[in-house]
Design a protein around this motif. Sequence first.
Motif, mmCIF file in Angstrom:
data_model
loop_
_atom_site.group_PDB
_atom_site.id
_atom_site.type_symbol
_atom_site.label_atom_id
_atom_site.label_comp_id
_atom_site.label_asym_id
_atom_site.label_seq_id
_atom_site.Cartn_x
_atom_site.Cartn_y
_atom_site.Cartn_z
ATOM 1 N N ARG A 112 -67.448 -68.015 -75.207
ATOM 2 C CA ARG A 112 -67.689 -66.875 -74.325
ATOM 3 C C ARG A 112 -66.955 -65.637 -74.828
ATOM 4 O O ARG A 112 -67.488 -64.514 -74.772
ATOM 5 C CB ARG A 112 -67.247 -67.209 -72.899
ATOM 6 N N ALA A 113 -65.743 -65.824 -75.340
ATOM 7 C CA ALA A 113 -64.997 -64.684 -75.877
ATOM 8 C C ALA A 113 -65.704 -64.109 -77.100
ATOM 9 O O ALA A 113 -65.768 -62.891 -77.276
ATOM 10 C CB ALA A 113 -63.579 -65.114 -76.232
ATOM 11 N N LEU A 114 -66.260 -64.992 -77.942
ATOM 12 C CA LEU A 114 -66.902 -64.518 -79.163
ATOM 13 C C LEU A 114 -68.172 -63.724 -78.868
ATOM 14 O O LEU A 114 -68.496 -62.774 -79.589
ATOM 15 C CB LEU A 114 -67.225 -65.705 -80.077
ATOM 16 N N VAL A 115 -68.898 -64.100 -77.808
ATOM 17 C CA VAL A 115 -70.120 -63.351 -77.459
ATOM 18 C C VAL A 115 -69.826 -62.246 -76.446
ATOM 19 O O VAL A 115 -70.743 -61.651 -75.887
ATOM 20 C CB VAL A 115 -71.227 -64.290 -76.930
ATOM 21 N N GLU A 116 -68.550 -61.996 -76.217
ATOM 22 C CA GLU A 116 -68.104 -60.944 -75.299
ATOM 23 C C GLU A 116 -68.651 -61.147 -73.891
ATOM 24 O O GLU A 116 -68.962 -60.197 -73.180
ATOM 25 C CB GLU A 116 -68.505 -59.570 -75.861
ATOM 26 N N ASP A 117 -68.773 -62.420 -73.509
ATOM 27 C CA ASP A 117 -69.172 -62.805 -72.149
ATOM 28 C C ASP A 117 -70.492 -62.161 -71.726
ATOM 29 O O ASP A 117 -70.684 -61.792 -70.565
ATOM 30 C CB ASP A 117 -68.073 -62.424 -71.149
ATOM 31 N N LYS A 118 -71.438 -62.071 -72.672
ATOM 32 C CA LYS A 118 -72.702 -61.401 -72.367
ATOM 33 C C LYS A 118 -73.697 -62.298 -71.640
ATOM 34 O O LYS A 118 -74.683 -61.805 -71.083
ATOM 35 C CB LYS A 118 -73.330 -60.874 -73.662
ATOM 36 N N PHE A 119 -73.463 -63.628 -71.670
ATOM 37 C CA PHE A 119 -74.390 -64.557 -71.020
ATOM 38 C C PHE A 119 -73.652 -65.872 -70.756
ATOM 39 O O PHE A 119 -72.629 -66.164 -71.382
ATOM 40 C CB PHE A 119 -75.633 -64.797 -71.885
ATOM 41 N N PRO A 120 -74.140 -66.681 -69.822
ATOM 42 C CA PRO A 120 -73.477 -67.960 -69.520
ATOM 43 C C PRO A 120 -73.610 -68.954 -70.670
ATOM 44 O O PRO A 120 -74.653 -69.023 -71.330
ATOM 45 C CB PRO A 120 -74.221 -68.469 -68.282
ATOM 46 N N ILE A 121 -72.550 -69.707 -70.897
ATOM 47 C CA ILE A 121 -72.521 -70.729 -71.940
ATOM 48 C C ILE A 121 -72.059 -72.052 -71.335
ATOM 49 O O ILE A 121 -71.120 -72.086 -70.531
ATOM 50 C CB ILE A 121 -71.587 -70.328 -73.090
ATOM 51 N N GLU A 122 -72.711 -73.111 -71.745
ATOM 52 C CA GLU A 122 -72.333 -74.473 -71.378
ATOM 53 C C GLU A 122 -71.978 -75.219 -72.662
ATOM 54 O O GLU A 122 -72.557 -74.958 -73.715
ATOM 55 C CB GLU A 122 -73.514 -75.161 -70.686
#
Length: 364
Positions: free
Chosen positions: A335-345
Amino acid sequence: MSRKPAGPLRRGWTTGACATAATKAAFAALLTGRFPDPVEIALPKGERPSFPLARAELRPGVAIAGIVKDAGDDPDVTHGALIMAEVRFGEPGTGIRFRAGDGVGTVTKPGLPLAVGEPAINPAPRRMMGEVVEELAQAHGRAADVEITIAVPGGAEMAKQTWNGRLGILGGLSILGTTGIVHPYSCSAWIASIHRGIDVARANGLEHVAACTGSTSEAGIRRLYELPDIGVIDMGDFAGGMLKYLRRHPVPRVTIAGGFAKIAKLAGGALDLHSGRSQLDRAALAGMLAELGADAALVDRAATANTAGEILEQATAAGLGLADHVAAEARARARALVEDKFPIEVAIFDRAGALVGRAGFQEP
């Protein structure tokens, strides 16, 4: 039999370079009645390799040339394949047109750099073939009105070992290459395939994409979710390459799936999960066990364990949710790497394909 040599690894040539050489030889024969053999081409970075012809056939109005692809020491499914170009004159004013012959695929889904219905001959090889045709046509005072059909006998079977079917490229292989050169064991081709997979998923409006480290985690994901083929990305070890691309080209939801060891590396901040390029941090896993309430003996054993699987087995026997904890840490890294742009599981599977750890979706 392995082709890996004891000495330095040897470069090879892309299908695009071979198709360009075959096209040049065939068009030269169509213009002059003679096939140049070997045939030399100029690559985008200035190199000028020569290719011996494996096939040369001249009939009224059509010439066919074939080059056997040498992929060097790259583990390439097309190594040894015959790349053929059939060249004929087109109607005046039609320019250069490309056709898919036997074993070359056709694009059926949006999101690729080619329109739906086009032969799967990528832009760089098209440009290279176009340049050799225009150069020869100009030298002989003719217009470059030419139809080029590229074929790879057996290509439909070879394509089953590639991403093509998942990307909507049906009927055979893609003709690839930007530089004309295959660098052995390069990561770039795999990462490029990940990017194209994301592009296709986005272009088709998918709401959920799963990125898997291998076949076991992919099978596990398919048991969890009914995703179409284009919604399952073969990420391999390249978590960083995938996540960085997703940061710029986001999708609504992403599941990352893999085995315990690889996800533990991601949890520790590694972006390349290959065993030769990142190492398992046993001390970090031991620290997580301590946070979960493990006794000192278990923490010490984890710090010196031989494998990640051994650590997970001991944690599970002690009733500690280490895999869930690792999944949550990996999710936070992603999530940090994608700058929290979308939900990750994040989902973790054991070697038998059982789900052993999971950190579900969190809204940004």
